[in-house]
Design a protein around this motif. Sequence first.
Motif, PDB file in Angstrom:
ATOM      1  N   ALA A 189       0.832  -1.210   0.000  1.00  9.32           N
ATOM      2  CA  ALA A 189       0.000   0.000   0.000  1.00  9.32           C
ATOM      3  C   ALA A 189       0.863   1.254   0.000  1.00  9.32           C
ATOM      4  CB  ALA A 189      -0.925   0.001   1.218  1.00  9.32           C
ATOM      5  N   THR A 190       1.924   1.261   0.788  1.00  8.00           N
ATOM      6  CA  THR A 190       2.830   2.411   0.826  1.00  8.00           C
ATOM      7  C   THR A 190       3.551   2.577  -0.501  1.00  8.00           C
ATOM      8  OG1 THR A 190       3.160   2.057   3.205  1.00  8.00           O
ATOM      9  CG2 THR A 190       4.733   3.476   2.078  1.00  8.00           C
ATOM     10  N   SER A 191       3.934   1.470  -1.125  1.00 12.58           N
ATOM     11  CA  SER A 191       4.616   1.540  -2.414  1.00 12.58           C
ATOM     12  C   SER A 191       3.710   2.123  -3.497  1.00 12.58           C
ATOM     13  CB  SER A 191       5.082   0.132  -2.822  1.00 12.58           C
ATOM     14  OG  SER A 191       5.673   0.156  -4.112  1.00 12.58           O
ATOM     15  N   GLN A 192       2.477   1.655  -3.569  1.00  8.49           N
ATOM     16  CA  GLN A 192       1.546   2.172  -4.567  1.00  8.49           C
ATOM     17  C   GLN A 192       1.223   3.644  -4.324  1.00  8.49           C
ATOM     18  OE1 GLN A 192       0.432   0.598  -7.299  1.00  8.49           O
ATOM     19  NE2 GLN A 192       1.695  -1.175  -6.738  1.00  8.49           N
ATOM     20  N   LEU A 193       1.054   4.012  -3.064  1.00  6.42           N
ATOM     21  CA  LEU A 193       0.778   5.407  -2.736  1.00  6.42           C
ATOM     22  C   LEU A 193       1.966   6.302  -3.086  1.00  6.42           C
ATOM     23  CD1 LEU A 193      -1.140   7.467  -1.486  1.00  6.42           C
ATOM     24  CD2 LEU A 193      -0.127   6.934   0.742  1.00  6.42           C
ATOM     25  N   ALA A 194       3.173   5.816  -2.873  1.00  8.87           N
ATOM     26  CA  ALA A 194       4.369   6.592  -3.210  1.00  8.87           C
ATOM     27  C   ALA A 194       4.468   6.829  -4.715  1.00  8.87           C
ATOM     28  CB  ALA A 194       5.616   5.868  -2.701  1.00  8.87           C
ATOM     29  N   GLN A 195       4.120   5.836  -5.512  1.00  8.02           N
ATOM     30  CA  GLN A 195       4.175   5.988  -6.966  1.00  8.02           C
ATOM     31  C   GLN A 195       3.183   7.033  -7.461  1.00  8.02           C
ATOM     32  OE1 GLN A 195       4.143   2.151  -9.089  1.00  8.02           O
ATOM     33  NE2 GLN A 195       4.859   1.165  -7.218  1.00  8.02           N
ATOM     34  N   THR A 196       1.947   6.939  -6.999  1.00  6.76           N
ATOM     35  CA  THR A 196       0.934   7.900  -7.447  1.00  6.76           C
ATOM     36  C   THR A 196       1.233   9.312  -6.934  1.00  6.76           C
ATOM     37  OG1 THR A 196      -0.445   7.310  -5.533  1.00  6.76           O
ATOM     38  CG2 THR A 196      -0.850   6.129  -7.593  1.00  6.76           C
ATOM     39  N   THR A 197       1.719   9.408  -5.699  1.00  9.59           N
ATOM     40  CA  THR A 197       2.054  10.729  -5.153  1.00  9.59           C
ATOM     41  C   THR A 197       3.223  11.347  -5.905  1.00  9.59           C
ATOM     42  OG1 THR A 197       1.296  10.003  -2.969  1.00  9.59           O
ATOM     43  CG2 THR A 197       2.660  11.991  -3.065  1.00  9.59           C
ATOM     44  N   LEU A 198       4.199  10.539  -6.282  1.00  7.44           N
ATOM     45  CA  LEU A 198       5.356  11.037  -7.034  1.00  7.44           C
ATOM     46  C   LEU A 198       4.909  11.642  -8.359  1.00  7.44           C
ATOM     47  CD1 LEU A 198       8.496  11.170  -7.128  1.00  7.44           C
ATOM     48  CD2 LEU A 198       8.426   8.981  -8.332  1.00  7.44           C
ATOM     49  N   ARG A 199       4.035  10.944  -9.075  1.00  7.51           N
ATOM     50  CA  ARG A 199       3.548  11.473 -10.354  1.00  7.51           C
ATOM     51  C   ARG A 199       2.699  12.722 -10.149  1.00  7.51           C
ATOM     52  NH1 ARG A 199       2.543   5.895 -11.318  1.00  7.51           N
ATOM     53  NH2 ARG A 199       0.333   6.239 -10.891  1.00  7.51           N
ATOM     54  N   SER A 200       1.848  12.707  -9.107  1.00  8.89           N
ATOM     55  CA  SER A 200       0.947  13.833  -8.885  1.00  8.89           C
ATOM     56  C   SER A 200       1.700  15.097  -8.501  1.00  8.89           C
ATOM     57  CB  SER A 200      -0.052  13.465  -7.781  1.00  8.89           C
ATOM     58  OG  SER A 200      -0.877  14.568  -7.462  1.00  8.89           O
ATOM     59  N   VAL A 201       2.658  14.986  -7.590  1.00  5.74           N
ATOM     60  CA  VAL A 201       3.389  16.170  -7.119  1.00  5.74           C
ATOM     61  C   VAL A 201       4.303  16.720  -8.213  1.00  5.74           C
ATOM     62  CG1 VAL A 201       5.109  16.997  -5.470  1.00  5.74           C
ATOM     63  CG2 VAL A 201       3.251  15.499  -4.703  1.00  5.74           C
ATOM     64  N   LEU A 202       5.074  15.864  -8.855  1.00  7.06           N
ATOM     65  CA  LEU A 202       6.012  16.340  -9.869  1.00  7.06           C
ATOM     66  C   LEU A 202       5.283  16.922 -11.080  1.00  7.06           C
ATOM     67  CD1 LEU A 202       8.834  13.639  -9.830  1.00  7.06           C
ATOM     68  CD2 LEU A 202       8.685  15.800  -8.605  1.00  7.06           C
ATOM     69  N   GLY A 203       4.068  16.454 -11.345  1.00  4.88           N
ATOM     70  CA  GLY A 203       3.308  17.005 -12.459  1.00  4.88           C
ATOM     71  C   GLY A 203       2.894  18.448 -12.260  1.00  4.88           C
TER      72      GLY A 203
ATOM     73  N   ARG B  66      15.123  20.020  -5.864  1.00  6.49           N
ATOM     74  CA  ARG B  66      14.772  18.677  -5.412  1.00  6.49           C
ATOM     75  C   ARG B  66      14.431  18.638  -3.925  1.00  6.49           C
ATOM     76  NH1 ARG B  66      18.350  14.005  -8.426  1.00  6.49           N
ATOM     77  NH2 ARG B  66      17.989  14.713 -10.563  1.00  6.49           N
ATOM     78  N   ASP B  67      15.087  19.473  -3.134  1.00  3.62           N
ATOM     79  CA  ASP B  67      14.778  19.477  -1.698  1.00  3.62           C
ATOM     80  C   ASP B  67      13.323  19.859  -1.452  1.00  3.62           C
ATOM     81  OD1 ASP B  67      17.336  18.743  -1.100  1.00  3.62           O
ATOM     82  OD2 ASP B  67      18.048  20.771  -0.714  1.00  3.62           O
ATOM     83  N   THR B  68      12.850  20.849  -2.202  1.00  4.24           N
ATOM     84  CA  THR B  68      11.450  21.267  -2.064  1.00  4.24           C
ATOM     85  C   THR B  68      10.508  20.150  -2.485  1.00  4.24           C
ATOM     86  OG1 THR B  68      12.067  23.567  -2.498  1.00  4.24           O
ATOM     87  CG2 THR B  68       9.756  22.993  -2.758  1.00  4.24           C
ATOM     88  N   LEU B  69      10.821  19.484  -3.574  1.00  2.00           N
ATOM     89  CA  LEU B  69       9.982  18.379  -4.055  1.00  2.00           C
ATOM     90  C   LEU B  69       9.998  17.224  -3.063  1.00  2.00           C
ATOM     91  CD1 LEU B  69      11.001  18.364  -7.836  1.00  2.00           C
ATOM     92  CD2 LEU B  69       9.010  19.419  -6.795  1.00  2.00           C
ATOM     93  N   ASN B  70      11.170  16.896  -2.529  1.00  2.00           N
ATOM     94  CA  ASN B  70      11.263  15.812  -1.550  1.00  2.00           C
ATOM     95  C   ASN B  70      10.388  16.084  -0.334  1.00  2.00           C
ATOM     96  OD1 ASN B  70      13.134  14.501  -3.182  1.00  2.00           O
ATOM     97  ND2 ASN B  70      14.887  15.381  -2.126  1.00  2.00           N
ATOM     98  N   GLN B  71      10.435  17.307   0.162  1.00  2.00           N
ATOM     99  CA  GLN B  71       9.642  17.659   1.334  1.00  2.00           C
ATOM    100  C   GLN B  71       8.146  17.626   1.034  1.00  2.00           C
ATOM    101  OE1 GLN B  71      11.111  21.453   2.658  1.00  2.00           O
ATOM    102  NE2 GLN B  71      13.160  20.671   3.121  1.00  2.00           N
ATOM    103  N   ALA B  72       7.763  18.063  -0.164  1.00  2.00           N
ATOM    104  CA  ALA B  72       6.344  18.047  -0.532  1.00  2.00           C
ATOM    105  C   ALA B  72       5.820  16.615  -0.607  1.00  2.00           C
ATOM    106  CB  ALA B  72       6.147  18.768  -1.862  1.00  2.00           C
ATOM    107  N   ILE B  73       6.576  15.720  -1.237  1.00  2.00           N
ATOM    108  CA  ILE B  73       6.153  14.321  -1.351  1.00  2.00           C
ATOM    109  C   ILE B  73       6.120  13.658   0.015  1.00  2.00           C
ATOM    110  CG2 ILE B  73       6.738  12.084  -2.353  1.00  2.00           C
ATOM    111  CD1 ILE B  73       8.050  13.607  -4.673  1.00  2.00           C
ATOM    112  N   GLN B  74       7.142  13.916   0.832  1.00  2.00           N
ATOM    113  CA  GLN B  74       7.209  13.312   2.170  1.00  2.00           C
ATOM    114  C   GLN B  74       6.026  13.730   3.033  1.00  2.00           C
ATOM    115  OE1 GLN B  74       8.189  15.106   5.212  1.00  2.00           O
ATOM    116  NE2 GLN B  74       7.946  13.242   6.439  1.00  2.00           N
ATOM    117  N   ALA B  75       5.663  15.021   2.955  1.00  2.00           N
ATOM    118  CA  ALA B  75       4.544  15.513   3.775  1.00  2.00           C
ATOM    119  C   ALA B  75       3.235  14.842   3.379  1.00  2.00           C
ATOM    120  CB  ALA B  75       4.439  17.028   3.633  1.00  2.00           C
TER     121      ALA B  75
END
Length: 249
Positions: free
Chosen positions: A109-123, A134-143
């Motif tokens: 579940a965490t893996s699938q959520l990480a994939q979708t969140t990665l695409r959504s945030v970077l888009g 990248r630091d800003t993007l990392n923090q946004a995805i982590q939050a």
Amino acid sequence: MMIHYYIMLASIVLVILLIVSIFRILREYERGVIFMLGRFYRVKGPGLIIVIPLIQQMVRVDIRTVVMDVPTQDVISRDNVSVMVNAVVYYRVIDSQKAIINVENFHDATSQLAQTTLRSVLGQYELDDMLSSRDTLNQAIQAILDQQTDIWGIKVSNVEIKHVDLNESMIRAIAKQAESERERRAKVIHALGEQEAAEKLSEAAKILSSQPQALQLRYLQTLTEIAGEHSNTIVFPLPVDLMKTFGNS
């Protein structure tokens, strides 16, 4: 007689196995979620614990930090550039009860959520931001991950984007854009230099025109510089202003 002996021996072995199965050992980084007759009972561990056979069941949970590699994702940036991005997520279980009861498989579940969140945030970002912030993007995805996995008893401690890969045509386009930008800056610097030189020359001309003596000295200095060159004959015009000065004197 032999049958009774074997039955007794089997009973003793069964009792021994039953007693042994009661005791479980959990390591320091493990917790046991205990269910009694299908209902949640409690979380036990680490160390030696007792699980009553047939009545209680135990599910082991590893509470160490997990380093999960997020598969490469095809992301379309806000400026319509296709890039391939992969990342790594660091998370751990902080509530074993939630991790077992609230989700079927918390790792998947965490893996699938990480994939979708990665695409959504970077888009939501442009390509330049992906490469430089990248630091800003990392923090946004982590939050986002940490907030959504809280109901599963998961704590996402860190997210790191590893690679942002472009296709060959996009790399050539970026290189061409960078070269054009360098040429533009060079032309701007050259134009600013020409403008500054023209302003200085204009100021010098105003000073010389307002002071005839300074103009005469500059003219004589120029003649001295020309005379210092290896030349036998020097032809130069004589300024009218200089002639007037000599006439007045």
